[in-house]
Scaffold this motif. Sequence first.
Motif, PDB file in Angstrom:
ATOM      1  N   PRO A  64       0.835  -1.209   0.000  1.00 56.84           N
ATOM      2  CA  PRO A  64       0.000   0.000   0.000  1.00 56.84           C
ATOM      3  C   PRO A  64       0.866   1.254   0.000  1.00 56.84           C
ATOM      4  O   PRO A  64       2.006   1.245   0.471  1.00 56.84           O
ATOM      5  N   VAL A  65       0.327   2.327  -0.556  1.00 56.45           N
ATOM      6  CA  VAL A  65       1.056   3.597  -0.567  1.00 56.45           C
ATOM      7  C   VAL A  65       1.162   4.117   0.859  1.00 56.45           C
ATOM      8  O   VAL A  65       0.154   4.247   1.563  1.00 56.45           O
ATOM      9  N   TYR A 106       2.116  -5.253 -17.308  1.00 55.03           N
ATOM     10  CA  TYR A 106       1.730  -4.530 -16.089  1.00 55.03           C
ATOM     11  C   TYR A 106       0.273  -4.807 -15.736  1.00 55.03           C
ATOM     12  O   TYR A 106      -0.075  -4.988 -14.563  1.00 55.03           O
ATOM     13  N   CYS A 107      -0.582  -4.843 -16.743  1.00 46.59           N
ATOM     14  CA  CYS A 107      -2.001  -5.077 -16.496  1.00 46.59           C
ATOM     15  C   CYS A 107      -2.222  -6.474 -15.921  1.00 46.59           C
ATOM     16  O   CYS A 107      -2.987  -6.653 -14.971  1.00 46.59           O
ATOM     17  N   VAL A 108      -1.565  -7.479 -16.491  1.00 48.86           N
ATOM     18  CA  VAL A 108      -1.712  -8.847 -15.999  1.00 48.86           C
ATOM     19  C   VAL A 108      -1.209  -8.958 -14.561  1.00 48.86           C
ATOM     20  O   VAL A 108      -1.811  -9.640 -13.727  1.00 48.86           O
ATOM     21  N   ARG A 109      -0.124  -8.277 -14.264  1.00 48.51           N
ATOM     22  CA  ARG A 109       0.416  -8.307 -12.898  1.00 48.51           C
ATOM     23  C   ARG A 109      -0.497  -7.560 -11.925  1.00 48.51           C
ATOM     24  O   ARG A 109      -0.523  -7.867 -10.742  1.00 48.51           O
ATOM     25  N   GLY A 110      -1.217  -6.578 -12.442  1.00 48.11           N
ATOM     26  CA  GLY A 110      -2.144  -5.845 -11.592  1.00 48.11           C
ATOM     27  C   GLY A 110      -1.575  -4.591 -10.974  1.00 48.11           C
ATOM     28  O   GLY A 110      -2.010  -4.166  -9.904  1.00 48.11           O
ATOM     29  N   ILE A 111      -0.609  -3.955 -11.655  1.00 48.91           N
ATOM     30  CA  ILE A 111      -0.042  -2.706 -11.145  1.00 48.91           C
ATOM     31  C   ILE A 111      -0.436  -1.555 -12.074  1.00 48.91           C
ATOM     32  O   ILE A 111      -0.265  -1.642 -13.298  1.00 48.91           O
ATOM     33  N   PRO A 112      -1.013  -0.473 -11.554  1.00 46.62           N
ATOM     34  CA  PRO A 112      -1.354   0.681 -12.399  1.00 46.62           C
ATOM     35  C   PRO A 112      -0.110   1.202 -13.132  1.00 46.62           C
ATOM     36  O   PRO A 112       1.018   1.086 -12.623  1.00 46.62           O
ATOM     37  N   PHE A 131      -2.688  10.595  -9.457  1.00 47.41           N
ATOM     38  CA  PHE A 131      -3.179   9.317  -9.986  1.00 47.41           C
ATOM     39  C   PHE A 131      -3.073   8.210  -8.933  1.00 47.41           C
ATOM     40  O   PHE A 131      -4.028   7.457  -8.701  1.00 47.41           O
ATOM     41  N   VAL A 132      -1.918   8.125  -8.289  1.00 49.71           N
ATOM     42  CA  VAL A 132      -1.720   7.104  -7.257  1.00 49.71           C
ATOM     43  C   VAL A 132      -2.671   7.328  -6.077  1.00 49.71           C
ATOM     44  O   VAL A 132      -3.266   6.385  -5.540  1.00 49.71           O
ATOM     45  N   GLU A 133      -2.843   8.581  -5.688  1.00 48.58           N
ATOM     46  CA  GLU A 133      -3.715   8.882  -4.553  1.00 48.58           C
ATOM     47  C   GLU A 133      -5.177   8.527  -4.849  1.00 48.58           C
ATOM     48  O   GLU A 133      -5.921   8.106  -3.957  1.00 48.58           O
ATOM     49  N   GLN A 134      -5.587   8.700  -6.107  1.00 46.21           N
ATOM     50  CA  GLN A 134      -6.966   8.362  -6.471  1.00 46.21           C
ATOM     51  C   GLN A 134      -7.268   6.881  -6.273  1.00 46.21           C
ATOM     52  O   GLN A 134      -8.409   6.496  -6.002  1.00 46.21           O
ATOM     53  N   LEU A 135      -6.232   6.051  -6.401  1.00 52.43           N
ATOM     54  CA  LEU A 135      -6.433   4.603  -6.332  1.00 52.43           C
ATOM     55  C   LEU A 135      -6.069   4.003  -4.980  1.00 52.43           C
ATOM     56  O   LEU A 135      -6.288   2.809  -4.767  1.00 52.43           O
ATOM     57  N   ARG A 136      -5.544   4.811  -4.073  1.00 57.62           N
ATOM     58  CA  ARG A 136      -4.944   4.244  -2.872  1.00 57.62           C
ATOM     59  C   ARG A 136      -5.942   3.507  -1.976  1.00 57.62           C
ATOM     60  O   ARG A 136      -5.577   2.579  -1.254  1.00 57.62           O
ATOM     61  N   ASN A 137      -7.209   3.896  -2.015  1.00 56.58           N
ATOM     62  CA  ASN A 137      -8.198   3.252  -1.147  1.00 56.58           C
ATOM     63  C   ASN A 137      -9.042   2.203  -1.876  1.00 56.58           C
ATOM     64  O   ASN A 137      -9.959   1.617  -1.285  1.00 56.58           O
ATOM     65  N   GLU A 138      -8.739   1.980  -3.144  1.00 53.58           N
ATOM     66  CA  GLU A 138      -9.523   1.002  -3.900  1.00 53.58           C
ATOM     67  C   GLU A 138      -9.013  -0.408  -3.626  1.00 53.58           C
ATOM     68  O   GLU A 138      -7.811  -0.663  -3.606  1.00 53.58           O
ATOM     69  N   GLU A 139      -9.924  -1.338  -3.448  1.00 51.58           N
ATOM     70  CA  GLU A 139      -9.567  -2.716  -3.142  1.00 51.58           C
ATOM     71  C   GLU A 139      -9.546  -3.570  -4.410  1.00 51.58           C
ATOM     72  O   GLU A 139     -10.226  -3.283  -5.392  1.00 51.58           O
TER      73      GLU A 139
END
Length: 372
Positions: free
Chosen positions: A179-180, A291-297, A332-340
Amino acid sequence: MPKILGQLKGFKQLGYEMNLLCFNQSSHVVLTSFSQDSEYYLKSKVLAQNNTNLITRRLSLLRLAEQYISERNPDFIYLRYPRSEPLYLYFLAKVRQKRPNLLILSEFPTYPYDQEYEGGCSKKDKLVFLLDKITRNHLKYFIDRVVAINYAHPIFGIDTISIDNGIDISSYHSINYAPVSSDHINIIGVANVSLWHGYDRLIRGLGEYYRTSPHPKYQIVFHVVGAREPYLTELLTLAEQENVSHLVIFHKPTQGKELDEIFLECHLAVGVLGGHRKGLHIMSPLKNREYCVRGIPFIFSHIDPDFPDSFKYCLQLDSSEDAVDISDLISFVEQLRNEENINVSMRNHAFSVLDWSVKLKAVQNYIDKQLI
């Protein structure tokens, strides 16, 4: 090689029996065969030993390919375009002479490609390009269709089947990323880095970020994996000039578990940021798919048809020479930080859109129509 094996696996999933003839890492000519009851390649058989002479080595591959085609009598052959030259035309002419009805397809991984030979390329590359320019307009007499990545117009007088790059999803496993934290963001870029990757834009962006932010909210660290000479020295020098040498970490080329461990510490990945430098604005690089397959933005600076604006796990930057604005990456990173379950959502997208068994269906449609 992973891309080629992934394509063969995709063809097999579509119902074709495929074998691969190519050079291996030791420059031996090998035949890789696939079992009838497995999705994975079964074995590789060495057909010719390494030869240090480039012409002799190329002749060996083409001779064995012609022999194999004559013996096996395939319905079609799928060639990865190696750049044209007289020996290659001679090979195609002999195959066409012996098998006038054989369906011949050739994939062009990149087109147009002339700009790759501009500037400071080696004497060998200049010779390769010269021979290609002299002979490539004769390819239309032997090749039935070109399979082009993101290019739908005729190439050298040959009609094209346009597809996007794909990936063998089963070769990658999803990772749960760290997590960030409140004070740092780790960025990763994995590539045999060249000018076209545009990593210099990110390094210059880091320099501007730290110059204009005396007390930055985050410490941004850029992990570069796989950079080699001569471009490695250029990036090292640039990082030093921008006073961010301690924040740009260079890792040797690596894969497997060691690479996974680096990914586990990162929050964002870097795709191609310099495709415009070779005149490409619509691209489907393999790295975006990995990157998409690994699951990293991830970020990139071109149009990628497989990642529309509605796909929220990637960020498209400007296609320009401007330094990357690090504040955009932070937002961009902050927008996703709370998404599960980001990695699950990204991998599901990959299964539905990116697998080679999906990407090659346009090629399958053409082949099946021709073989009726």
